[in-house]
Design a protein around this motif. Structure first.
Motif, short mmCIF file in Angstrom:
data_model
loop_
_atom_site.label_atom_id
_atom_site.label_comp_id
_atom_site.label_asym_id
_atom_site.label_seq_id
_atom_site.Cartn_x
_atom_site.Cartn_y
_atom_site.Cartn_z
N GLU A 198 6.95 -32.06 11.25
CA GLU A 198 6.99 -32.75 12.54
C GLU A 198 7.30 -31.71 13.60
O GLU A 198 7.81 -30.62 13.30
N THR A 213 -3.57 -29.70 19.40
CA THR A 213 -4.26 -30.51 18.40
C THR A 213 -5.55 -29.82 17.94
O THR A 213 -5.89 -29.81 16.75
N GLY A 224 1.56 -33.72 12.67
CA GLY A 224 2.38 -34.91 12.53
C GLY A 224 3.02 -35.30 13.84
O GLY A 224 2.59 -34.89 14.92
N ARG A 225 4.08 -36.09 13.75
CA ARG A 225 4.74 -36.62 14.94
C ARG A 225 5.21 -35.50 15.87
O ARG A 225 5.73 -34.48 15.42
N MET A 226 5.01 -35.71 17.18
CA MET A 226 5.46 -34.76 18.19
C MET A 226 6.58 -35.40 18.99
O MET A 226 6.40 -36.46 19.60
N TYR A 227 7.77 -34.77 19.01
CA TYR A 227 8.88 -35.23 19.84
C TYR A 227 8.84 -34.46 21.16
O TYR A 227 9.07 -33.25 21.19
N ALA A 243 12.49 -31.06 12.91
CA ALA A 243 11.16 -30.67 13.41
C ALA A 243 11.12 -29.15 13.55
O ALA A 243 12.15 -28.47 13.52
#
Length: 333
Positions: A198, A213, A224-227, A243
């Motif tokens: 992440e 991306t 995966g997830r981006m904070y 992350a």
């Protein structure tokens, strides 16, 4: 997503170019990034704006409606900006002793403030924002004198029609790893080896997320997830192993965090200083630009991983070559 003027300009450019490929070239974007942006605009407006065909694109009925409104709105806003500039010029004459400096999150704004504030009788005020476009608006309105921001790859900075943007440094994008990460000891990290991670990064209103991306896709995976959060929170997420982060190569040494270059340098970050030519004297702009370059050089020298990368790359002076054709802006800590 709320509709913004830049979205109308994008739609207008696509219609004038007649194809996404030509429009992407005119906007300084990669075609995948422009296609993703158009899809977001179409979702916000409730339908397709263009029909795609072998010979390019043609506006739909909804697209014609949007273009008709854009032909009214965009010139009106341009006139408003010109009036604001005239107001800002008069105001700048009255406040010439004060230097109002804006910047996106990162170490360079503080370093530049420190250098400028060292001058006798200096009066420096600051405004920080994650939005490059907000900073450009404040410059155009005369509410800031200079802004330190950046752009990804070859993407143009905001409001180039009215503002001057001077590139003063180019950095590779590094990855932030917790000290105990298996790749933390490597001299550089292949992006593909981070496929299961992440991510953490500060927000931005440019195309950096799209370009990241695309870089991941070229490496064979979907990220995966981006904070997206502030610098301190990004750092914490990396320190606790939640992350891995994306950062400029000048990111300062931080306990519990190791920064490493990405193999092949898939992403670059251009540091920019912006101002409005109608409200700044040439000698003032030259002085601030010189200090901005010094601030970056100091930040680069304090980053051990960046100094090692520059030495290994044969560029101990910290000067990176321009690489045409890179994907395009967004934000980095």
């Amino acid at each position: 997503m709320e509709l913004e003027l830049r979205h109308l300009k994008t739609v207008r450019t696509i219609a004038e170019a007649g194809s996404l490929t030509r429009a992407a070239t005119a906007l300084g974007l990669a075609q995948p990034a422009l296609s993703a942006q158009l899809r977001r605009i179409e979702r916000a407006l409730g339908g397709e704006l263009f029909e795609r065909g072998r010979h390019g694109v043609r506006a739909t009925a909804l697209g014609e409606l949007v273009l008709e409104r854009a032909r009214i709105v965009l010139p009106a806003v341009s006139e408003l900006q010109q009036e604001a500039v005239r107001f800002a010029r008069a105001r700048a004459d009255r406040e010439s002793e004060r230097l109002r400096l804006g910047g996106t999150h990162g170490p360079l704004l503080g370093a530049l403030v420190d250098l400028l504030a060292a001058a006798p009788d200096a009066q420096v005020t600051t405004h920080a924002s994650w939005s490059e476009r907000e900073l450009a608006t404040l410059l155009a309105e005369g509410r800031l004198d200079f802004a330190v921001t950046g752009a990804c790859g070859t993407a143009p900075p905001p409001d180039v029609e009215h503002l001057i943007w001077q590139e003063f440094a180019v950095d590779p994008v590094f990855v932030m790893l917790p000290d105990g990460h298996p790749l933390a000891a490597a001299p550089e990290v292949e992006l593909a080896k981070l496929a299961d991670e992440e991510w953490a990064c500060v927000p931005g209103d440019g195309c950096f997320a799209d370009c990241f991306t695309v870089a991941c896709a070229r490496a064979g995976f979907t990220p995966g997830r981006m904070y997206e959060t502030d610098v301190a929170s990004c750092t914490h997420l990396v320190q606790v192993g939640r992350a891995v982060g994306l950062c400029r190569a000048t990111f300062p040494t931080t306990p519990g965090v190791t920064t490493r270059p990405l193999a092949g340098t898939p992403l670059l970050w251009r540091h920019l200083l912006g101002w409005h030519p109608a409200t700044q004297r040439a000698e003032t702009a030259a002085n601030v630009l010189t200090h901005a370059r010094s601030a970056h050089a100091d930040a680069a020298a304090r980053s051990e991983s960046y100094a090692d990368w520059l030495a290994a790359s044969g560029r101990p002076d910290g000067v990176l070559p321009r690489r045409p054709g890179r994907e395009p802006d967004g934000g980095l800590p």
